[in-house]
Design a protein around this motif. Structure first.
Motif, mmCIF file in Angstrom:
data_model
loop_
_atom_site.group_PDB
_atom_site.id
_atom_site.type_symbol
_atom_site.label_atom_id
_atom_site.label_comp_id
_atom_site.label_asym_id
_atom_site.label_seq_id
_atom_site.Cartn_x
_atom_site.Cartn_y
_atom_site.Cartn_z
ATOM 1 N N THR A 198 -6.973 72.910 34.691
ATOM 2 C CA THR A 198 -7.712 72.921 33.433
ATOM 3 C C THR A 198 -6.910 72.146 32.407
ATOM 4 O O THR A 198 -5.783 71.726 32.688
ATOM 5 C CB THR A 198 -7.933 74.366 32.923
ATOM 6 N N PHE A 229 0.203 77.831 36.161
ATOM 7 C CA PHE A 229 0.231 78.352 37.529
ATOM 8 C C PHE A 229 -0.720 77.571 38.429
ATOM 9 O O PHE A 229 -0.360 77.162 39.527
ATOM 10 C CB PHE A 229 -0.157 79.836 37.480
ATOM 11 N N ASP A 230 -1.937 77.349 37.934
ATOM 12 C CA ASP A 230 -2.907 76.615 38.738
ATOM 13 C C ASP A 230 -2.651 75.117 38.710
ATOM 14 O O ASP A 230 -2.842 74.440 39.715
ATOM 15 C CB ASP A 230 -4.321 76.918 38.249
ATOM 16 N N ILE A 235 8.266 79.016 43.299
ATOM 17 C CA ILE A 235 8.340 79.492 41.915
ATOM 18 C C ILE A 235 8.814 80.941 41.892
ATOM 19 O O ILE A 235 9.024 81.554 42.929
ATOM 20 C CB ILE A 235 6.979 79.353 41.194
ATOM 21 N N LEU A 247 0.126 73.641 38.569
ATOM 22 C CA LEU A 247 1.246 73.339 39.464
ATOM 23 C C LEU A 247 0.786 73.316 40.917
ATOM 24 O O LEU A 247 1.319 72.568 41.734
ATOM 25 C CB LEU A 247 2.349 74.378 39.268
ATOM 26 N N GLN A 248 -0.235 74.115 41.231
ATOM 27 C CA GLN A 248 -0.727 74.148 42.604
ATOM 28 C C GLN A 248 -1.324 72.823 43.033
ATOM 29 O O GLN A 248 -1.430 72.536 44.218
ATOM 30 C CB GLN A 248 -1.815 75.211 42.720
ATOM 31 N N LEU A 292 -10.781 70.428 39.970
ATOM 32 C CA LEU A 292 -11.509 71.673 39.680
ATOM 33 C C LEU A 292 -11.314 72.689 40.798
ATOM 34 O O LEU A 292 -11.087 73.863 40.555
ATOM 35 C CB LEU A 292 -12.998 71.375 39.537
ATOM 36 N N ASN A 293 -11.399 72.191 42.030
ATOM 37 C CA ASN A 293 -11.250 73.100 43.162
ATOM 38 C C ASN A 293 -9.859 73.716 43.207
ATOM 39 O O ASN A 293 -9.681 74.824 43.696
ATOM 40 C CB ASN A 293 -11.550 72.350 44.450
ATOM 41 N N LEU A 294 -8.879 72.983 42.689
ATOM 42 C CA LEU A 294 -7.519 73.511 42.658
ATOM 43 C C LEU A 294 -7.236 74.288 41.377
ATOM 44 O O LEU A 294 -6.104 74.669 41.110
ATOM 45 C CB LEU A 294 -6.521 72.371 42.815
ATOM 46 N N GLY A 295 -8.258 74.485 40.567
ATOM 47 C CA GLY A 295 -8.102 75.331 39.396
ATOM 48 C C GLY A 295 -7.435 74.665 38.211
ATOM 49 O O GLY A 295 -6.994 75.347 37.293
ATOM 50 N N ILE A 337 6.639 71.187 48.543
ATOM 51 C CA ILE A 337 6.337 72.623 48.572
ATOM 52 C C ILE A 337 6.991 73.285 47.358
ATOM 53 O O ILE A 337 8.205 73.491 47.346
ATOM 54 C CB ILE A 337 6.850 73.262 49.875
ATOM 55 N N PRO A 338 6.221 73.594 46.332
ATOM 56 C CA PRO A 338 6.827 74.249 45.162
ATOM 57 C C PRO A 338 7.232 75.686 45.478
ATOM 58 O O PRO A 338 6.546 76.373 46.232
ATOM 59 C CB PRO A 338 5.712 74.226 44.116
ATOM 60 N N VAL A 349 4.237 79.741 34.233
ATOM 61 C CA VAL A 349 3.957 79.834 35.663
ATOM 62 C C VAL A 349 4.359 81.216 36.179
ATOM 63 O O VAL A 349 3.599 81.879 36.888
ATOM 64 C CB VAL A 349 4.726 78.739 36.437
ATOM 65 N N ASP A 380 -11.455 67.514 43.123
ATOM 66 C CA ASP A 380 -10.248 68.147 43.667
ATOM 67 C C ASP A 380 -9.560 68.982 42.598
ATOM 68 O O ASP A 380 -9.111 70.100 42.855
ATOM 69 C CB ASP A 380 -9.259 67.075 44.157
#
Lengths: 409, 181
Positions: free
Chosen positions: A235, A375-376, A59, A378-379, A230-233, A56-57, A407, A228
């Motif tokens: 890039t 930010f994305d 931030i 890391l998610q 892409l769905n988690l953003g 569980i990050p 982030v 996965d």
């Protein structure tokens, strides 16, 4: 400030598994002062022995309120803060911001400025990837790579210093062009670098690419599929290592990227090793772009002539009353940008770096939002790190290449 | 119905479809296509958009138009939540604007459709105080857990505050723009 809050397992029960509540697994805190979290990232780990059950990050330790602060400054002053976002990609942040402002006020940029922008952002990409390579390799215990990478990064920082007087916080790319032209020594410095750097990349590869210890730590670790990701953003290189061909420099060329020949490396495995290979290849491709841009660097001005938005050069101020007025107006109250909102994105070393900029017609941005790639990216880490060993988690953090300034903003 | 010469044909069909099915209004600004969608239709809109091969939720942010109308059914709602989508396979972008009223601002979550909306929605809760119904983990993300107020709201003090002393404490406290909610 109130007293320190005690956090119990009860408060976290929607984040951890049933077994943590029964006391079968252990909750362990990693960071925010852990050397392998690349800054102030805190991870709350649920561990079953040495296996990560949940990650569980947490931030926000480096949150500096840059978006809020930019609302209080005029467009020129706000740019200074962009350097502080992603401190390994300062020139790229300046570029993202400048492109957004230029889109908002429909400003032209001279060809020479565009080419220099490309050279500098690509050099910055190399420098950023070098810091990534150095630290990610250090995380899996390859000490010497760190020293070699920082040796070359130093050369790039010296070039930035040559242009802007600053090694990191350059604020060199401005809306409408550049702060000023590059000095004459710049070309020699870059040519020098282009000559030595390919051999240096071979040197890094000789240390790592077929090193059995490195392969053991990276092959098949932290896998994520393209869908996965892409769905988690995700890039940038981390997405391309999962087999998705997506690079904004190719898809939506800006600053004249369409003129240069370069390949976008992709891998299909989606593990730590694939992310390593993609970034190593990007080092070579970036160098190719730098060389092409330098070879056909056009002559001419580096700043737009639209003095309603761009300050006139010093030489004009002494002889032209109008230039003096423009200079005075721009540095006291700034310029009024027309009403409207734009979203513009560039490919930073970590992925899509987007700026949402809204103007209410005044001299200050009404709202600036930074879509930062880390930010994305890391998610996606909790998904990648399900069921790995704690030691491998360190390799995964390294491979995603997060910058905490990016982030937390 | 929106018909423009220069717009990408594929994007045009998608926008027309969304306009018809969701009652959204389309507009164009500096080459960027955007749709205004009602708050209750945002989940359906995101499902539609994802079905039209917009795989990536690039950005999600909000703008606060305070002190503009804050009534629950006001003509000009206080917040606009902005969803920026990217289609990687077709190389298109699309923006959705969702107006949200200033009193008890809330929206249904889309984090089950685009998983990265999870943190983005937490950020909007933290910074603007917009609640996301059905969100699995709506905690503050950037500010400390015990922080009061939502910093990116326009009525949240910015820069400096007038120092309060014993003789003028109450006077300043009365006109101090605390972030409410």
């Amino acid at each position: 400030m109130t007293d320190l809050q005690e956090v119990t397992v009860e408060d976290l029960k929607h984040l951890v598994s049933e077994r943590a509540i029964q006391g079968e697994t252990v909750l362990l805190n990693m960071g925010p002062q852990h050397p392998s979290t690349h800054g102030v990232l805190r991870l709350l780990l649920e561990l079953d022995g040495e296996i990560v059950v949940n990650c569980i990050p947490d931030i926000g330790f480096l949150h500096t309120g840059i978006e809020k602060n930019m609302e209080a400054r005029n467009y020129q002053q706000a740019e200074v803060m962009t350097d502080r976002l992603d401190y390994l990609n300062t020139v790229g942040n300046n570029l993202a911001y400048s492109l957004a402002v230029e889109k908002l006020i429909e400003l032209d940029v001279p060809a020479r400025a565009q080419a220099i922008r490309v050279i500098l952002t690509e050099l910055q990409r190399i420098a950023s990837h070098l810091v990534w390579l150095a630290t990610a390799a250090l995380d899996v215990a390859a000490m010497s790579t760190f020293l070699y990478c920082f040796r070359e990064r130093e050369q790039i920082l010296n070039m930035l210093e040559l242009c802007s007087g600053q090694r990191m916080m350059t604020t060199y790319i401005r809306p409408g062009g550049l702060w000023r032209d590059v000095p004459v020594e710049f070309e020699t410095a870059v040519r020098n670098f282009i000559k030595i750097f390919p051999k240096r990349i071979d040197q890094y590869e000789a240390l790592l690419t077929r090193n059995p210890l490195f392969l053991d730590r990276t092959l098949g670790i932290g896998k994520i599929s393209g869908a996965d990701a892409l769905n988690l953003g995700m890039t940038g290189p981390s997405l391309r290592a999962s087999g998705v061909y997506w690079d904004l420099r190719k898809a939506r060329p800006y600053s004249g990227y369409e003129q240069y020949q370069f390949a976008v490396p992709t891998r299909s495995e989606g593990d730590v090793y694939a992310r390593y290979l993609v970034r190593i290849e990007e080092l070579r491709q970036s160098l190719k772009i730098v060389e092409q841009a330098l070879n056909k660097l056009p002559l001419g001005p580096v700043r737009s002539n639209n003095h309603k938005f761009v300050p006139p050069p010093r030489s004009e101020i002494g002889v032209s009353m109008e230039a003096l007025i423009h200079h005075f107006k721009l540095w006291t109250e700034g310029f009024n940008a027309p009403k409207g909102a734009v979203y513009s994105a560039v490919e930073s070393p970590r992925g899509e770096l987007g700026v949402y900029l809204e103007s209410d017609g005044g001299p200050k941005p009404y709202r600036v939002h930074w879509r930062t790639p880390s930010f994305d990216n890391l998610q996606a880490m909790p998904l990648m790190s399900k069921g790995v060993l704690v030691a491998d988690l360190v390799a995964i953090i390294g491979s995603v290449d997060i910058v905490l300034g990016d982030v937390d903003r | 119905m929106l018909v423009r010469e220069f717009m990408d044909k594929k994007l045009q069909t998608i926008i027309q479809k969304l306009e018809k099915e969701l009652g959204a209004t389309a507009s164009e600004q500096r080459g960027e296509e955007s749709l205004i969608v009602a708050a209750e239709k945002i989940v359906a809109a995101c499902e539609q958009v994802q079905g039209q091969s917009f795989e990536l939720l690039s950005a999600m942010t909000a703008v606060d138009y305070w002190p503009q109308a804050s009534s629950p059914q006001g003509e000009n709602p206080r917040f606009h939540v902005i969803y920026q989508f990217t289609s990687v396979s077709k190389n298109l972008s699309l923006t959705l604007h969702v107006p949200v009223p200033g009193i008890n601002p809330s929206l249904p979550t889309v984090s089950h459709i685009y998983r990265n909306a999870n943190w983005r929605e937490r950020e909007l809760w933290d910074m603007f105080g917009i609640k996301f119904e059905g969100h699995p983990d709506l905690r503050r993300i950037l500010m400390p857990a015990d922080w009061e107020g939502h910093p990116l709201r326009k009525d949240y003090p910015l820069g400096y505050e007038e120092p309060q002393f014993t003789f003028n404490f109450e006077e300043i406290d009365l006109r101090k723009p605390y972030a409410k909610g």
